[in-house]
Enzyme design. Structure first.
Site, PDB file in Angstrom:
ATOM      1  N   HIS A 185       1.029  -0.501   0.251  1.00 15.56           N
ATOM      2  CA  HIS A 185      -0.215   0.254  -0.301  1.00 15.56           C
ATOM      3  C   HIS A 185       0.519   1.516  -0.348  1.00 15.56           C
ATOM      4  CE1 HIS A 185      -3.137   2.575   0.521  1.00 15.56           C
ATOM      5  NE2 HIS A 185      -3.473   1.522   0.901  1.00 15.56           N
ATOM      6  N   ASP A 199      -8.193  -5.109  -0.149  1.00 14.54           N
ATOM      7  CA  ASP A 199      -8.581  -6.066  -1.204  1.00 14.54           C
ATOM      8  C   ASP A 199      -8.199  -8.187  -1.154  1.00 14.54           C
ATOM      9  OD1 ASP A 199      -7.797  -3.573  -2.775  1.00 14.54           O
ATOM     10  OD2 ASP A 199      -9.681  -4.428  -3.195  1.00 14.54           O
TER      11      ASP A 199
HETATM   12  C1  SDX Z   1      -5.979  -0.191  -3.116  1.00 11.54           C
HETATM   13  O1  SDX Z   1      -4.065   4.722  -2.211  1.00 11.54           O
HETATM   14  C2  SDX Z   1      -5.241   4.095  -1.251  1.00 11.54           C
HETATM   15  O2  SDX Z   1      -6.009   4.474  -0.427  1.00 11.54           O
HETATM   16  C3  SDX Z   1      -5.883   2.954  -1.902  1.00 11.54           C
HETATM   17  C4  SDX Z   1      -6.900   1.956  -1.230  1.00 11.54           C
HETATM   18  C5  SDX Z   1      -8.253   2.670  -0.748  1.00 11.54           C
HETATM   19  O3  SDX Z   1      -9.218   2.068   0.023  1.00 11.54           O
HETATM   20  O4  SDX Z   1      -8.483   3.366  -1.714  1.00 11.54           O
HETATM   21  O5  SDX Z   1      -6.661   1.462  -0.347  1.00 11.54           O
HETATM   22  C6  SDX Z   1      -6.971   0.836  -2.222  1.00 11.54           C
HETATM   23  O6  SDX Z   1      -6.088   0.411  -3.965  1.00 11.54           O
HETATM   24  C7  SDX Z   1      -5.462  -1.155  -2.224  1.00 11.54           C
HETATM   25  C8  SDX Z   1      -4.361  -1.225  -3.164  1.00 11.54           C
HETATM   26  C9  SDX Z   1      -4.370  -2.359  -4.245  1.00 11.54           C
HETATM   27  N1  SDX Z   1      -3.704  -2.824  -4.742  1.00 11.54           N
HETATM   28  C10 SDX Z   1      -2.927  -3.551  -5.012  1.00 11.54           C
HETATM   29  O7  SDX Z   1      -3.164  -4.716  -3.872  1.00 11.54           O
HETATM   30  C11 SDX Z   1      -1.885  -4.201  -6.283  1.00 11.54           C
HETATM   31  C12 SDX Z   1      -0.975  -4.762  -5.391  1.00 11.54           C
HETATM   32  N2  SDX Z   1      -0.257  -3.779  -5.124  1.00 11.54           N
HETATM   33  C13 SDX Z   1       0.923  -2.919  -5.916  1.00 11.54           C
HETATM   34  O8  SDX Z   1       0.562  -2.422  -6.892  1.00 11.54           O
HETATM   35  C14 SDX Z   1       1.404  -1.521  -4.529  1.00 11.54           C
HETATM   36  O9  SDX Z   1       1.393  -2.183  -3.731  1.00 11.54           O
HETATM   37  C15 SDX Z   1       0.111  -0.239  -4.656  1.00 11.54           C
HETATM   38  C16 SDX Z   1       0.055  -0.048  -5.648  1.00 11.54           C
HETATM   39  C17 SDX Z   1      -0.775  -0.706  -3.930  1.00 11.54           C
HETATM   40  C18 SDX Z   1       1.365   0.749  -4.216  1.00 11.54           C
HETATM   41  O10 SDX Z   1       2.813   1.051  -4.908  1.00 11.54           O
HETATM   42  P1  SDX Z   1       3.689   2.186  -4.437  1.00 11.54           P
HETATM   43  O11 SDX Z   1       3.551   3.263  -3.201  1.00 11.54           O
HETATM   44  O12 SDX Z   1       4.172   2.936  -6.177  1.00 11.54           O
HETATM   45  O13 SDX Z   1       4.718   1.493  -3.933  1.00 11.54           O
HETATM   46  P2  SDX Z   1       6.323   0.977  -4.873  1.00 11.54           P
HETATM   47  O14 SDX Z   1       5.095   0.339  -5.818  1.00 11.54           O
HETATM   48  O15 SDX Z   1       7.227   1.581  -5.205  1.00 11.54           O
HETATM   49  O16 SDX Z   1       6.392  -0.311  -4.454  1.00 11.54           O
HETATM   50  C19 SDX Z   1       7.676  -0.289  -2.690  1.00 11.54           C
HETATM   51  C20 SDX Z   1       8.620  -2.011  -2.930  1.00 11.54           C
HETATM   52  C21 SDX Z   1       9.145  -2.347  -4.635  1.00 11.54           C
HETATM   53  O17 SDX Z   1       9.902  -2.504  -5.172  1.00 11.54           O
HETATM   54  P3  SDX Z   1      10.955  -2.032  -5.007  1.00 11.54           P
HETATM   55  O18 SDX Z   1      11.897  -0.900  -6.379  1.00 11.54           O
HETATM   56  O19 SDX Z   1      11.184  -1.094  -3.607  1.00 11.54           O
HETATM   57  O20 SDX Z   1      12.913  -2.827  -4.593  1.00 11.54           O
HETATM   58  O21 SDX Z   1       7.611  -2.541  -3.005  1.00 11.54           O
HETATM   59  C22 SDX Z   1       7.350  -3.466  -4.006  1.00 11.54           C
HETATM   60  C23 SDX Z   1       7.262  -3.119  -5.362  1.00 11.54           C
HETATM   61  O22 SDX Z   1       8.165  -3.358  -6.185  1.00 11.54           O
HETATM   62  N3  SDX Z   1       5.587  -3.927  -4.121  1.00 11.54           N
HETATM   63  C24 SDX Z   1       5.967  -4.778  -4.146  1.00 11.54           C
HETATM   64  C25 SDX Z   1       4.477  -5.384  -3.931  1.00 11.54           C
HETATM   65  N4  SDX Z   1       3.960  -3.646  -3.731  1.00 11.54           N
HETATM   66  C26 SDX Z   1       4.908  -2.918  -3.736  1.00 11.54           C
HETATM   67  N5  SDX Z   1       6.323  -6.131  -4.888  1.00 11.54           N
HETATM   68  C27 SDX Z   1       5.853  -7.512  -4.996  1.00 11.54           C
HETATM   69  N6  SDX Z   1       3.569  -7.544  -4.402  1.00 11.54           N
HETATM   70  C28 SDX Z   1       3.383  -6.407  -3.823  1.00 11.54           C
HETATM   71  N7  SDX Z   1       1.984  -6.535  -4.250  1.00 11.54           N
END
Ligand code: SDX
Length: 437
Positions: A312, A370
């Site tokens: 998140h 989720d």
């Molecule tokens: C919702 O914003 C809100 O409040 C949203 C929400 C709401 O109620 O409105 O809470 C609802 O959207 C919840 C999130 C649902 N999405 C998912 O579950 C999809 C999977 N999650 C990711 O795509 C990600 O965690 C996000 C999109 C939720 C957050 O992305 P960020 O903040 O841009 O974080 P990032 O992509 O910069 O990740 C940081 C690191 C990265 O690795 P490095 O580059 O540091 O090596 O964490 C890794 C990412 O690759 N990472 C993951 C991951 N989520 C982040 N690696 C594997 N699996 C994951 N799920």
């Protein structure tokens, strides 16, 4: 502590070589980090740069507070777990819209208003028929929500508080009807009209599962679980879809069209589409022994695969909504006598493995709202393609509460971010025959 206006607490000095030091006000709200007010920077010839708005407060708001590191979520100051266990969704709607939980009289009036706006204009039913039966229900919801602005555009003065309140009631009341219609249309069943003697959640389940041949008996445990799912999804500060609604609304656009913008943004698998993506991921994993393969893929930078339902932007602890969702999941499976649910077993083991894996620990990746919701909806008999529609249904109150707050905030103005330009510098157009490849 009562609500406050952002308070000037100190100044930050920005020192840029060759430029006089720039004094920037530092503001403080009721809770959360202090913010550096950079509004004066533009006049000094500078923009700030923050793709994804990771460090940017786009507005001030009194609606929802999130403490990401601690995993805290408050709606108007009330903790989400208390609202989920001691209130219901319509009380939560009242709270988000008006700032306080309703008294008995206020609630009865609000509930009456919502119940008497659940019908949609009969002409809208023919709009559904313009879609292919196999359309994704979110595609239908984007279209139909936008079409509502055609039905209410004329008698809607967004600067009139009474018109704004009527719009909020209409949207909260009609979204379950439209969501259930999108489902019924996809399975070729006739639409089921709302029944005013049912609760908000019970009415939705009835419109989803009743048929002209037999009524649907609402199971109180499932009804309560559905209502909790609505509460948990009702609002979440300045997330992508809420920010889309605010940006669309900042131009003075019709609120129904703004809600359509929110639905479109929510659909993405990085946002509200994650509940659908998560269940499909759990089904794809299929068994506990395949979990290591998917964990490895999630960690592989060359693989776009991510664990849906994990991570998140704000929470760097367990999403407090996921805690309630997990409890509700077990309540529903017990009520339905579903013992060894294969997907739940995979989810439980996946969570355990991920939370002990260094990659997830050092990145503070935890299950989010989720991760468990899809298992509950799947157990209730709601198809995966409807999961994000239910998220949109529940989040409508949050969207319209933020839209309303923006209309009421004197500081509100049209949103117009700037950029850092990295394209071609000035050049002259040449005649076609003189252009080179
Ligand atoms: C919702 O914003 C809100 O409040 C949203 C929400 C709401 O109620 O409105 O809470 C609802 O959207 C919840 C999130 C649902 N999405 C998912 O579950 C999809 C999977 N999650 C990711 O795509 C990600 O965690 C996000 C999109 C939720 C957050 O992305 P960020 O903040 O841009 O974080 P990032 O992509 O910069 O990740 C940081 C690191 C990265 O690795 P490095 O580059 O540091 O090596 O964490 C890794 C990412 O690759 N990472 C993951 C991951 N989520 C982040 N690696 C594997 N699996 C994951 N799920």
């Amino acid at each position: 502590m009562q609500e406050v206006n952002p308070e000037l607490v100190k100044y930050a000095t920005l020192t840029i070589p060759g430029h006089d030091p720039i004094q920037l006000p530092v503001l403080k709200g009721t809770m959360g980090p202090e913010v550096i007010d950079i509004r004066a920077l533009g006049k000094q010839g500078y923009f700030t740069y923050d793709p994804g708005f990771v460090s940017t407060a786009a507005c001030s708001s009194r609606i929802t507070f999130i403490d990401g590191p601690k995993g805290v979520l408050l709606y108007r100051g009330y903790p989400i777990d208390q609202l989920a266990n001691k209130a219901n969704y319509l009380q939560t709607c009242y709270l988000l819209l008006k700032g306080d939980l309703p008294t008995k009289e206020q609630y009865e009036h609000f509930e009456y208003e919502v119940k008497h706006h659940t019908l949609i204009h009969e002409q809208i039913t023919s709009l559904f028929k313009a879609f292919r039966r196999d359309s994704h229900p979110m595609a239908i919801m984007c279209g139909i929500a936008g079409a509502l602005s055609a039905f209410y555009h004329d008698n809607l003065d967004i600067y009139d508080p009474e018109h704004r309140e009527k719009t909020a009631i209409r949207l909260i009341a009609k979204m379950p009807t439209l969501a259930a219609m999108a489902y019924k249309y996809s399975i070729g069943h006739p639409f089921v009209y709302p029944k005013n003697d049912l609760s908000y959640a019970g009415n939705f389940l009835h419109m989803m599962f009743a048929t002209p041949c037999e009524d649907y008996k609402v199971n109180p445990v499932i009804e309560r679980a559905m209502d909790k799912i609505f509460i948990l999804h009702a609002d979440h500060e300045q997330n992508a879809s809420t920010s889309s609604v605010r940006l669309a609304g900042s131009s003075g656009a019709n609120p129904y069209a703004c809600i359509a913008a929110g639905i479109a943004s929510l659909w993405g698998p990085a946002h509200g589409g994650a509940n659908e993506a998560c269940l499909r991921m759990l089904e794809q994993i299929g068994s506990i022994d395949r979990i290591p393969e998917f964990i490895a893929r999630a960690k592989d930078k060359n693989d776009p695969f991510r664990l849906s339902g994990f991570g998140h932007r704000v929470y760097k602890a367990y999403d407090p909504r996921a805690v309630v969702m997990r409890e509700t999941c077990h309540e529903v499976l017990n009520e339905l006598h579903i013992k060894d649910h294969p997907i739940l077993d995979v989810a439980t083991e996946l969570e355990k493995i991920a939370l002990s894996d260094e990659y997830f620990i050092e990145r503070n990746l935890y299950p989010n709202v989720d991760f468990y919701s899809g298992i509950i909806l799947n157990a209730i008999g709601i198809p995966t393609s409807m999961f994000t529609v239910i998220f949109a249904l529940a989040r409508t109150v949050g969207w319209i509460a933020h839209w309303t707050e923006m209309q009421e905030m004197p500081e509100s103005r049209i949103g117009r971010p700037r950029q850092i330009y990295v394209g071609k510098t000035l050049r002259q157009v040449k005649a076609m025959q003189r252009r080179k490849k």
